[in-house]
Design a protein around this motif. Structure first.
Motif, mmCIF file in Angstrom:
data_model
loop_
_atom_site.group_PDB
_atom_site.id
_atom_site.type_symbol
_atom_site.label_atom_id
_atom_site.label_comp_id
_atom_site.label_asym_id
_atom_site.label_seq_id
_atom_site.Cartn_x
_atom_site.Cartn_y
_atom_site.Cartn_z
ATOM 1 N N SER A 1 35.369 29.410 56.148
ATOM 2 C CA SER A 1 35.358 30.947 56.636
ATOM 3 C C SER A 1 34.047 31.429 56.846
ATOM 4 C CB SER A 1 36.097 31.592 55.502
ATOM 5 O OG SER A 1 35.494 31.804 54.582
ATOM 6 N N THR A 2 33.125 31.375 56.144
ATOM 7 C CA THR A 2 31.696 31.806 56.413
ATOM 8 C C THR A 2 31.129 31.161 57.746
ATOM 9 O OG1 THR A 2 30.830 29.854 55.076
ATOM 10 C CG2 THR A 2 31.122 32.155 54.039
ATOM 11 N N LEU A 3 31.346 29.887 58.084
ATOM 12 C CA LEU A 3 31.068 29.155 59.268
ATOM 13 C C LEU A 3 31.717 29.880 60.433
ATOM 14 C CD1 LEU A 3 29.136 26.731 60.327
ATOM 15 C CD2 LEU A 3 31.326 25.563 60.189
ATOM 16 N N LEU A 4 32.827 30.590 60.302
ATOM 17 C CA LEU A 4 33.692 30.690 61.468
ATOM 18 C C LEU A 4 33.569 32.389 61.447
ATOM 19 C CD1 LEU A 4 37.049 28.702 61.248
ATOM 20 C CD2 LEU A 4 35.215 28.359 62.739
ATOM 21 N N GLN A 5 32.867 32.912 60.667
ATOM 22 C CA GLN A 5 32.706 34.414 60.869
ATOM 23 C C GLN A 5 31.964 34.762 62.020
ATOM 24 O OE1 GLN A 5 31.082 35.667 57.006
ATOM 25 N NE2 GLN A 5 32.437 37.201 56.798
ATOM 26 N N ALA A 6 31.062 33.955 62.363
ATOM 27 C CA ALA A 6 30.191 34.258 63.683
ATOM 28 C C ALA A 6 30.845 34.264 64.934
ATOM 29 C CB ALA A 6 28.949 33.385 63.496
ATOM 30 N N ARG A 7 32.073 33.576 65.124
ATOM 31 C CA ARG A 7 33.074 33.280 66.223
ATOM 32 C C ARG A 7 33.676 34.644 66.140
ATOM 33 N NH1 ARG A 7 34.567 27.367 67.669
ATOM 34 N NH2 ARG A 7 32.713 26.225 67.320
ATOM 35 N N GLU A 8 33.811 35.386 65.333
ATOM 36 C CA GLU A 8 34.858 36.497 65.265
ATOM 37 C C GLU A 8 34.793 37.453 66.735
ATOM 38 O OE1 GLU A 8 37.956 38.401 63.538
ATOM 39 O OE2 GLU A 8 36.619 36.615 62.288
ATOM 40 N N GLY A 9 35.846 37.724 67.331
ATOM 41 C CA GLY A 9 35.939 38.444 68.427
ATOM 42 C C GLY A 9 35.453 37.679 69.873
ATOM 43 N N MET A 10 34.598 36.279 69.778
ATOM 44 C CA MET A 10 34.170 35.831 70.994
ATOM 45 C C MET A 10 35.341 35.347 71.858
ATOM 46 S SD MET A 10 31.088 35.476 71.461
ATOM 47 C CE MET A 10 29.554 35.585 70.550
ATOM 48 N N LEU A 11 36.499 34.984 71.267
ATOM 49 C CA LEU A 11 37.709 34.634 72.207
ATOM 50 C C LEU A 11 38.013 35.812 73.008
ATOM 51 C CD1 LEU A 11 39.586 32.360 73.139
ATOM 52 C CD2 LEU A 11 41.220 32.927 71.515
ATOM 53 N N GLU A 12 38.215 36.895 72.218
ATOM 54 C CA GLU A 12 38.555 38.071 73.385
ATOM 55 C C GLU A 12 37.432 38.161 74.252
ATOM 56 O OE1 GLU A 12 38.491 38.230 70.030
ATOM 57 O OE2 GLU A 12 40.745 37.874 69.610
ATOM 58 N N ARG A 13 36.509 38.297 73.946
ATOM 59 C CA ARG A 13 35.232 38.580 75.040
ATOM 60 C C ARG A 13 35.138 37.452 75.999
ATOM 61 N NH1 ARG A 13 29.797 39.118 71.868
ATOM 62 N NH2 ARG A 13 29.066 39.272 73.943
ATOM 63 N N LEU A 14 35.449 36.409 75.614
ATOM 64 C CA LEU A 14 35.504 35.187 76.611
ATOM 65 C C LEU A 14 36.629 35.261 77.654
ATOM 66 C CD1 LEU A 14 33.942 32.786 77.497
ATOM 67 C CD2 LEU A 14 35.387 31.228 75.990
ATOM 68 N N THR A 15 37.905 35.809 77.098
ATOM 69 C CA THR A 15 38.881 36.098 77.911
ATOM 70 C C THR A 15 38.731 37.075 79.028
ATOM 71 O OG1 THR A 15 40.678 35.015 76.109
ATOM 72 C CG2 THR A 15 41.476 36.519 77.758
ATOM 73 N N ARG A 16 38.147 38.029 78.519
ATOM 74 C CA ARG A 16 38.038 39.219 79.289
ATOM 75 C C ARG A 16 37.136 38.891 80.441
ATOM 76 N NH1 ARG A 16 37.691 42.355 74.446
ATOM 77 N NH2 ARG A 16 35.531 42.359 74.618
ATOM 78 N N ALA A 17 35.935 38.145 80.131
ATOM 79 C CA ALA A 17 34.742 37.804 81.081
ATOM 80 C C ALA A 17 35.544 36.681 82.015
ATOM 81 C CB ALA A 17 33.689 36.986 80.533
ATOM 82 N N GLN A 18 36.332 35.836 81.660
ATOM 83 C CA GLN A 18 37.099 34.680 82.518
ATOM 84 C C GLN A 18 37.903 35.431 83.626
ATOM 85 O OE1 GLN A 18 38.626 32.014 79.676
ATOM 86 N NE2 GLN A 18 37.191 30.588 80.399
ATOM 87 N N GLU A 19 38.709 36.517 83.023
ATOM 88 C CA GLU A 19 39.633 37.533 84.009
ATOM 89 C C GLU A 19 38.881 37.967 84.971
ATOM 90 O OE1 GLU A 19 41.621 39.827 81.165
ATOM 91 O OE2 GLU A 19 42.964 38.260 80.406
ATOM 92 N N THR A 20 37.700 38.652 84.429
ATOM 93 C CA THR A 20 36.704 39.231 85.796
ATOM 94 C C THR A 20 36.380 38.182 86.708
ATOM 95 O OG1 THR A 20 36.105 40.637 84.020
ATOM 96 C CG2 THR A 20 34.745 40.628 85.942
ATOM 97 N N LEU A 21 35.965 36.922 86.473
ATOM 98 C CA LEU A 21 35.514 35.817 87.099
ATOM 99 C C LEU A 21 36.651 35.577 87.991
ATOM 100 C CD1 LEU A 21 33.218 33.405 85.002
ATOM 101 C CD2 LEU A 21 32.504 34.837 86.932
ATOM 102 N N PHE A 22 37.802 35.377 87.707
ATOM 103 C CA PHE A 22 39.048 35.050 88.332
ATOM 104 C C PHE A 22 39.459 36.051 89.380
ATOM 105 C CE2 PHE A 22 40.424 32.252 84.765
ATOM 106 C CZ PHE A 22 39.937 31.064 85.356
#
Length: 153
Positions: free
Chosen positions: A57-78
Protein backbone atom coordinates in the motif's frame (compact mmCIF):
# COMPACT_ATOMS: atom_id res chain seq x y z
CA UNK A 1 8.00 23.45 -27.94
CA UNK A 2 7.16 25.41 -31.05
CA UNK A 3 3.68 25.25 -32.56
CA UNK A 4 3.15 23.84 -36.04
CA UNK A 5 4.02 26.14 -38.95
CA UNK A 6 1.59 28.93 -39.86
CA UNK A 7 -1.48 27.74 -41.77
CA UNK A 8 -0.73 30.09 -44.68
CA UNK A 9 2.56 28.33 -45.38
CA UNK A 10 1.04 24.83 -45.34
CA UNK A 11 -2.19 25.49 -47.18
CA UNK A 12 -4.21 24.10 -44.26
CA UNK A 13 -7.42 25.76 -43.19
CA UNK A 14 -7.34 27.88 -40.05
CA UNK A 15 -9.47 25.36 -38.13
CA UNK A 16 -7.12 22.47 -38.94
CA UNK A 17 -4.18 24.65 -37.88
CA UNK A 18 -5.92 25.27 -34.56
CA UNK A 19 -6.57 21.53 -34.24
CA UNK A 20 -2.89 20.80 -34.87
CA UNK A 21 -1.86 23.34 -32.25
CA UNK A 22 -4.33 21.73 -29.83
CA UNK A 23 -2.89 18.29 -30.71
CA UNK A 24 0.63 19.52 -30.02
CA UNK A 25 -0.45 20.87 -26.63
CA UNK A 26 -2.30 17.63 -25.81
CA UNK A 27 0.77 15.59 -26.79
CA UNK A 28 3.01 17.74 -24.60
CA UNK A 29 0.59 17.38 -21.67
CA UNK A 30 0.59 13.59 -22.18
CA UNK A 31 4.39 13.55 -22.32
CA UNK A 32 4.55 15.53 -19.08
CA UNK A 33 2.15 13.10 -17.40
CA UNK A 34 4.09 10.10 -18.71
CA UNK A 35 7.25 11.71 -17.34
CA UNK A 36 5.62 11.87 -13.91
CA UNK A 37 4.55 8.23 -14.20
CA UNK A 38 8.07 7.22 -15.25
CA UNK A 39 9.54 8.94 -12.17
CA UNK A 40 7.10 7.02 -9.94
CA UNK A 41 7.84 3.70 -11.64
CA UNK A 42 11.60 4.37 -11.37
CA UNK A 43 11.26 5.09 -7.63
CA UNK A 44 9.27 1.88 -7.20
CA UNK A 45 11.94 0.00 -9.13
CA UNK A 46 14.71 1.39 -6.95
CA UNK A 47 12.83 0.50 -3.77
CA UNK A 48 12.05 -3.01 -5.00
CA UNK A 49 15.61 -3.61 -6.19
CA UNK A 50 17.06 -2.65 -2.82
CA UNK A 51 14.36 -4.54 -0.91
CA UNK A 52 13.13 -1.42 0.91
CA UNK A 53 9.44 -2.31 0.49
CA UNK A 54 7.56 -4.15 3.20
CA UNK A 55 4.02 -3.00 2.42
CA UNK A 56 2.38 -2.81 -0.99
CA UNK A 57 0.00 0.00 0.00
CA UNK A 58 2.83 2.44 0.71
CA UNK A 59 4.38 1.62 -2.64
CA UNK A 60 1.13 2.21 -4.51
CA UNK A 61 0.28 5.48 -2.76
CA UNK A 62 2.29 7.47 -5.30
CA UNK A 63 0.11 6.09 -8.10
CA UNK A 64 -3.04 7.48 -6.50
CA UNK A 65 -5.11 9.36 -9.10
CA UNK A 66 -2.72 8.63 -11.99
CA UNK A 67 -5.14 6.37 -13.84
CA UNK A 68 -7.83 9.05 -13.95
CA UNK A 69 -5.34 11.68 -15.12
CA UNK A 70 -3.99 9.33 -17.78
CA UNK A 71 -7.50 8.48 -18.99
CA UNK A 72 -8.38 12.18 -19.36
CA UNK A 73 -5.12 12.88 -21.22
CA UNK A 74 -5.75 9.99 -23.61
CA UNK A 75 -9.31 11.13 -24.28
CA UNK A 76 -7.96 14.55 -25.21
CA UNK A 77 -5.43 12.98 -27.57
CA UNK A 78 -8.08 10.81 -29.22
CA UNK A 79 -10.23 13.88 -29.78
CA UNK A 80 -7.44 15.42 -31.90
CA UNK A 81 -6.25 12.21 -33.54
CA UNK A 82 -8.71 12.46 -36.44
CA UNK A 83 -7.20 15.73 -37.62
CA UNK A 84 -3.71 14.21 -37.71
CA UNK A 85 -4.85 10.99 -39.37
CA UNK A 86 -6.82 12.93 -42.01
CA UNK A 87 -3.62 14.56 -43.24
CA UNK A 88 -1.73 12.96 -46.09
CA UNK A 89 1.79 11.80 -45.22
CA UNK A 90 3.24 14.72 -47.19
CA UNK A 91 1.18 17.13 -45.09
CA UNK A 92 2.28 15.42 -41.88
CA UNK A 93 5.90 15.92 -42.89
CA UNK A 94 5.26 19.67 -42.79
CA UNK A 95 4.67 19.35 -39.03
CA UNK A 96 7.88 17.76 -37.69
CA UNK A 97 7.21 19.10 -34.18
CA UNK A 98 4.11 16.92 -33.87
CA UNK A 99 5.92 13.88 -35.25
CA UNK A 100 8.69 14.43 -32.72
CA UNK A 101 6.18 14.73 -29.87
CA UNK A 102 4.51 11.49 -30.96
CA UNK A 103 7.88 9.68 -30.97
CA UNK A 104 8.78 11.09 -27.54
CA UNK A 105 5.42 10.00 -26.18
CA UNK A 106 5.77 6.47 -27.55
CA UNK A 107 9.32 6.18 -26.20
CA UNK A 108 8.18 7.21 -22.74
CA UNK A 109 5.28 4.77 -22.82
CA UNK A 110 7.61 1.91 -23.78
CA UNK A 111 10.03 2.80 -20.96
CA UNK A 112 7.16 2.84 -18.45
CA UNK A 113 5.75 -0.49 -19.64
CA UNK A 114 9.15 -2.19 -19.63
CA UNK A 115 10.11 -0.93 -16.18
CA UNK A 116 6.65 -1.72 -14.79
CA UNK A 117 6.99 -5.33 -15.98
CA UNK A 118 10.30 -5.59 -14.15
CA UNK A 119 8.60 -4.14 -11.06
CA UNK A 120 5.86 -6.76 -11.29
CA UNK A 121 8.49 -9.50 -11.34
CA UNK A 122 10.23 -7.95 -8.34
CA UNK A 123 6.91 -7.73 -6.50
CA UNK A 124 6.38 -11.43 -7.10
CA UNK A 125 9.89 -12.26 -5.88
CA UNK A 126 9.35 -10.24 -2.71
CA UNK A 127 5.91 -11.87 -2.26
CA UNK A 128 4.19 -8.48 -2.15
CA UNK A 129 1.38 -9.32 -4.58
CA UNK A 130 -1.99 -10.04 -2.93
CA UNK A 131 -3.29 -13.56 -3.54
CA UNK A 132 -6.34 -12.29 -5.45
CA UNK A 133 -3.99 -10.69 -8.03
CA UNK A 134 -2.19 -13.94 -8.83
CA UNK A 135 -3.30 -15.99 -11.84
CA UNK A 136 -5.27 -19.16 -11.11
CA UNK A 137 -3.28 -22.37 -10.73
CA UNK A 138 -4.73 -23.76 -13.95
CA UNK A 139 -3.03 -20.99 -15.94
CA UNK A 140 0.27 -21.73 -14.23
CA UNK A 141 0.03 -25.44 -15.06
CA UNK A 142 -0.95 -25.94 -18.71
CA UNK A 143 -0.58 -29.71 -18.34
CA UNK A 144 -3.51 -29.68 -15.93
CA UNK A 145 -5.85 -28.63 -18.76
CA UNK A 146 -4.44 -31.34 -21.04
CA UNK A 147 -4.96 -33.92 -18.28
CA UNK A 148 -8.56 -32.81 -17.81
CA UNK A 149 -9.31 -33.40 -21.49
CA UNK A 150 -7.44 -36.70 -21.50
CA UNK A 151 -9.39 -38.01 -18.49
CA UNK A 152 -12.82 -37.20 -19.96
CA UNK A 153 -14.83 -40.23 -21.20
Amino acid sequence: MSPPPDSHSTGDTNSSHEELVALAHALQAHIDLCGEILVIVQKEHQQLKTGQVDDLSTLLQAREGMLERLTRAQETLFAHKETWMALHPAQREKHPAISTLIRQDLDLIMKIVSLDRENEQLLLRHKLVPANHLPPAQRQNPNLIAQMYKNQP
